[in-house]
Design a protein around this motif. Structure first.
Motif, short mmCIF file in Angstrom:
data_model
loop_
_atom_site.label_atom_id
_atom_site.label_comp_id
_atom_site.label_asym_id
_atom_site.label_seq_id
_atom_site.Cartn_x
_atom_site.Cartn_y
_atom_site.Cartn_z
N ASP A 251 1.03 -1.25 -0.03
CA ASP A 251 0.01 0.08 0.18
C ASP A 251 0.84 1.18 -0.11
O ASP A 251 0.45 2.52 -0.82
N ASP A 279 -3.79 -3.64 2.92
CA ASP A 279 -4.94 -2.95 3.79
C ASP A 279 -4.57 -2.40 5.09
O ASP A 279 -5.27 -2.44 6.15
N ARG A 292 -6.01 -7.46 1.12
CA ARG A 292 -6.10 -7.44 2.79
C ARG A 292 -5.25 -8.82 3.16
O ARG A 292 -5.59 -9.84 2.94
#
Length: 336
Positions: A251, A279, A292
């Motif tokens: 991310d 995530d 995730r």
């Protein structure tokens, strides 16, 4: 007022000092009526056992070591939250050892392989060699790995090959065929982080299944930082034939890609789709589509497993694989 001692508790409860010690150490040989009497005396006298005396009586340090690289990264912070939740509810303290070089890693592995230093080791993302594992086992140090593997040690990993596949397959299902992968260094990686390889292999697997040729120009590697990712993304997005979608290894790197697109006036997801991985908390506010991984749970499970092995040194090593999940938000869309 003088501090209350274990002798004061024994006198109040009408038992010997040894009995109070056995109650404090949760010895099952103490009768329930006696145990309740001692606990009542402890509460009435507001007695707090000396941690040093307790360690001496148990022959333990009541401390575990957590060794992790680059622990300020968001994914590690989330894992620390998981293990802290477990250890905070136990009798154990933990000491965090940050590793930024292989020299420091090797020094910690060598110095902590002694049962007079710690009662257990929890190692994140750093796969030990066979020789190092022999050292841990010979020293009688229970050791659990998180985000790393060794067949002779219990370990908890994320199915990163599946995660890389899911991210790429999501983009393919949206009609994208020009899909770039922006990753951490794969070969110039002194710690040999396995997720870097696994996510790349998942990316390549999804491309192959969809009969999409791999384009080396669409694979960019660099330091795991927002700034480095922004420059790599600018290079990708200004190619003569730029990708219509970018899968970022983390991310943090995806945030750099978003910034590059903004600076170039490229609309997300209208002109380019972007998907991250991890995530972490801020992704929800940036509406980032991501994969995730169960970071909190991996730290939590690792700490629980370590406590189990401290209490039962003869336990057989366990392998726990945690799944990933596609979290679709607003940075991916059908190709136009």
């Amino acid at each position: 007022m003088a501090s209350v001692t274990i002798r004061d508790v024994a006198k109040k409860a009408g038992v010997g000092v040894g009995t109070v010690s056995r109650v404090l150490n949760r010895n099952p040989a103490v009768r329930e009526t006696t145990r309740l009497k001692v606990l009542a005396a402890i509460e009435e006298l507001e007695f707090t056992p000396s941690p040093i005396a307790r360690r001496l009586s148990l022959g333990k340090t009541m401390t575990v070591a957590v060794i992790a690289p680059f622990f300020v990264r968001a994914s590690y912070v989330e894992r620390f939250r998981g293990l802290d939740k477990v250890l905070a509810e136990s009798e154990y303290d933990f000491v965090l050892y940050n590793v930024e070089t292989t020299v420091r890693r090797d020094r910690y592995f060598r110095e902590l392989a002694r049962n007079d230093r710690v009662d257990g080791l929890l190692i994140m993302s750093l796969a030990p060699t066979d020789h190092t594992v022999d050292t841990f086992i010979n020293a009688g140090i229970p050791t659990v790995l998180v985000d790393a593997t060794h067949p002779r040690l219990s370990h908890i990993i994320i199915d990163d090959l599946e995660g890389g596949y899911k991210a790429t397959k999501h983009l393919i299902d949206l009609g994208h065929r020009k899909i770039a992968y922006l990753s951490d260094h794969m070969h110039e990686n002194p710690f040999n982080f396995q997720p870097v390889i696994d996510r790349y292999n998942g990316y390549r697997k999804a491309l192959a299944e969809a009969d999409i040729p791999f384009c080396p120009e669409y694979h960019r590697q660099g330091e795991l930082s927002r700034r480095a990712a922004k420059q790599l993304a600018r290079d990708l997005l200004t190619l003569p034939d730029p990708p219509t979608a970018i899968f970022a290894y983390s991310d943090t790197q995806a945030f750099g890609v978003l910034r590059a697109a903004e600076e170039l006036g490229i609309r997300v997801p209208d002109d380019v789709s972007i998907i991250g991985y991890d995530d972490i908390e801020i992704t929800e506010y940036l509406h980032l589509t991501t994969i995730r991984q169960k970071l909190f749970q991996s730290g939590q499970r690792g700490a629980k497993l370590l406590l189990e092995e401290i209490n039962d040194p003869a336990a057989q090593p366990q392998k726990i694989v945690l799944p990933t999940e596609l979290i679709q938000r607003k940075t991916t869309a059908r190709v136009k």
